[in-house]
Design an enzyme around this catalytic site. Structure first.
Site, short mmCIF file in Angstrom:
data_model
loop_
_atom_site.label_atom_id
_atom_site.label_comp_id
_atom_site.label_asym_id
_atom_site.label_seq_id
_atom_site.Cartn_x
_atom_site.Cartn_y
_atom_site.Cartn_z
N ASP A 78 -9.63 4.10 -3.85
CA ASP A 78 -10.28 2.78 -3.45
C ASP A 78 -11.88 2.69 -3.94
OD1 ASP A 78 -8.28 2.43 -2.03
OD2 ASP A 78 -9.45 2.29 -0.12
N ASP A 88 0.72 -1.28 -0.10
CA ASP A 88 0.09 -0.16 -0.05
C ASP A 88 0.87 1.20 -0.14
OD1 ASP A 88 -2.35 1.34 0.05
OD2 ASP A 88 -3.19 0.13 1.55
N TRP A 144 -2.73 3.46 -5.86
CA TRP A 144 -3.89 4.16 -6.32
C TRP A 144 -3.70 5.25 -7.49
CZ3 TRP A 144 -2.80 6.84 -0.91
CH2 TRP A 144 -3.01 5.91 0.05
N GLY A 145 -2.79 4.67 -8.30
CA GLY A 145 -2.69 5.50 -9.59
C GLY A 145 -1.86 6.47 -9.50
C1 GLA Z 1 -5.94 1.61 1.00
C2 GLA Z 1 -6.06 0.51 0.00
C3 GLA Z 1 -7.26 -0.55 0.43
C4 GLA Z 1 -7.02 -1.36 1.67
C5 GLA Z 1 -7.02 -0.24 2.80
C6 GLA Z 1 -6.25 -0.97 4.03
O1 GLA Z 1 -7.02 2.37 1.21
O2 GLA Z 1 -6.07 1.15 -0.96
O3 GLA Z 1 -7.57 -1.40 -0.63
O4 GLA Z 1 -5.85 -2.06 1.31
O5 GLA Z 1 -5.87 0.81 2.48
O6 GLA Z 1 -6.13 -0.07 5.11
#
Ligand code: GLA
Length: 451
Positions: A205, A147, A184-185
């Site tokens: 997300d 992440d 996230w791109g």
């Molecule tokens: C981010 C990721 C999600 C998930 C959460 C967990 O938002 O993009 O897919 O893994 O963290 O905290």
């Protein structure tokens, strides 16, 4: 002269040796704990999910990864600097879960963060890439999602530097581990992630509503050419069946903890869970996009209609097609007035899209999508049934030679009716309700001038 060639050969070989782990030749398929359970996870849930993947045939359908997301860790590393599984929720440790998964023919995935801490504040892998990769490999982990929260100074500007450190650390363990970048791109990972990972998130997300699904879909339009075998665009995990459960009647708190505003009542406002029709659309679109198919629902207690969607073999075959070519939008119609949030402001509006992708053996997958209103339920009175049509010429255009249909005949197979529904040599069409789609596979009819 020869030295120059040798140096070039060495660079070529070491580059691919370093980064290409040979995994995920088709989009990864599996399950992840986040979309339904957030931090409310433990080893019983993971074991039960592994059992269900096997007993319901999901594994045979292709869903082989069971991935643990955020919140599996203790808040502190041990004295050796290693990550520690939560002592109560995962009291037998992650290795025993991995052993259990492997004994049932399932693969186990885990989650960490490229920064100082995970999104839920557990220790991140920054400055510990090697030790964490080694820990994961020692435990028998098969898949890592990394992440992008709580970054250290400098990481935001050059994420590729840090993500590639983990890539090298994983490769150095010698264990094949699917590597999923989740930034996230941010800073266009489709440019730099293909050479260091197997998949990379292209957006923020996903949420459990239709508006989120179509918003993410829009962001996949211009990046199709970056995705392919071994390295995939990831528009995020599936919301099919999330918030729906056969336990619901007995336990109204079933889905807690929910994100704020995430209603459990179908079609109630923009934060309602996806309806069955919308779920089918979401799944079909992700199949067309050659997206990783990572389930997010509680598969231990899923309604039959959810099971039927996620195990549609013909849809999965499109997703897993060996060419691995992501669908492109080939036709689109917008009529009426829309405001800045895409709501229809005239008496009637139309918003339709056609997506297509070439498949192995000269077949072509086509999805006719009546997008309707983006942020309201299927019953929005501004939108109605649409007759959506697309010509062979339109389908061919964005693929620049990869699809050659004009002048040939095709059999039309409906992927959701599981039936052949006709023949065509120029146009494909269907009547489609708002928020629904029709997905067809067109197969060339072989006559003497078939080739
Ligand atoms: C981010 C990721 C999600 C998930 C959460 C967990 O938002 O993009 O897919 O893994 O963290 O905290």
């Amino acid at each position: 002269m020869w030295t120059r060639y040798l140096v070039l050969l060495f660079l070529f070989v070491s580059y691919f040796h370093c980064h290409n782990n040979g995994l995920a030749r088709t989009p990864p398929m599996g399950w992840n704990s986040w979309n339904q359970f957030y931090c409310d996870i433990n080893e019983d849930l993971i074991k039960g999910t592994i059992d269900t993947v096997v007993s319901t045939g999901l594994k045979d359908a292709g869903y082989i990864h069971v991935n643990i997301d955020d919140c599996w860790e203790e808040m502190k590393r041990n004295e050796k600097g290693e990550l520690v599984p939560h002592q109560v929720r995962f009291s037998h440790g992650i290795k025993s879960l991995a052993d259990y998964a492997h004994s049932r023919g399932v693969k186990l995935g885990i989650y960490s963060d490229v920064g100082l801490a995970t999104c839920q504040g557990r220790p991140g892998s920054y400055d510990h890439y090697e030790i964490d990769a080694k820990t994961f490999a020692d435990w028998g982990i098969d898949y890592l999602k990394l992440d992008f929260c709580n970054l250290a100074p400098g990481q935001e500007a050059e994420p590729w530097k840090y993500y590639s450190q983990m890539s090298k650390a994983l490769n150095a363990t010698g264990r094949p581990i699917v590597y999923s970048i989740c930034n996230w791109g941010y800073r266009d990972p489709f440019f730099w992630a293909p050479s260091i990972s197997n998949l990379w998130r292209t957006t923020g997300d996903i949420e459990n509503n239709y508006e989120s699904v179509v918003k993410i879909l829009d962001l996949q339009r211009r990046i199709a050419d970056f995705s392919g075998p071994g390295a995939w665009n990831d528009p995020d995990m599936l919301e099919v069946g999330v918030g729906w459960s056969t336990l619901e009647e007995q336990d109204s708190k079933y889905s807690s903890p929910l994100k704020p505003g995430n209603s459990l009542i179908p079609n109630k406002g923009t934060n309602g869970r996806l309806s069955p029709e919308e779920s089918k659309t979401h799944f079909s679109l992700w199949c067309m996009l050659a997206a990783p198919l990572i389930l997010g629902n509680d598969i231990r207690h899923m309604p039959k209609w959810v099971y039927d969607i996620i195990t549609n073999k013909e849809a999965i075959a499109i997703n897993q097609d060996v060419l691995g070519i992501q669908a492109k939008i080939v036709a689109e119609k917008l009529a009426g007035n829309f405001n800045s949030t895409n709501a229809c402001t005239s008496a009637r509006c139309t918003h339709t899209e056609v997506w297509a992708r070439p498949l192995d053996n000269g077949a072509v997958a086509v999805l006719l999508f009546n997008r309707g209103g983006d942020n309201v339920s299927e019953q929005d009175p501004h939108f109605s049934m649409e007759n959506i049509e697309v010509t062979f010429a339109e389908i061919e255009k964005p693929f620049e030679g990869k699809i050659k249909m004009q002048g040939k005949g095709y059999r039309i197979h409906d992927v959701w009716k599981h039936a052949d529904v006709g023949f065509t040599s120029d146009v494909v069409g269907a009547n489609v309700a708002p928020h629904a789609m029709n997905m067809f596979v067109l197969t060339k009819i072989c006559t003497e001038n078939c080739r």
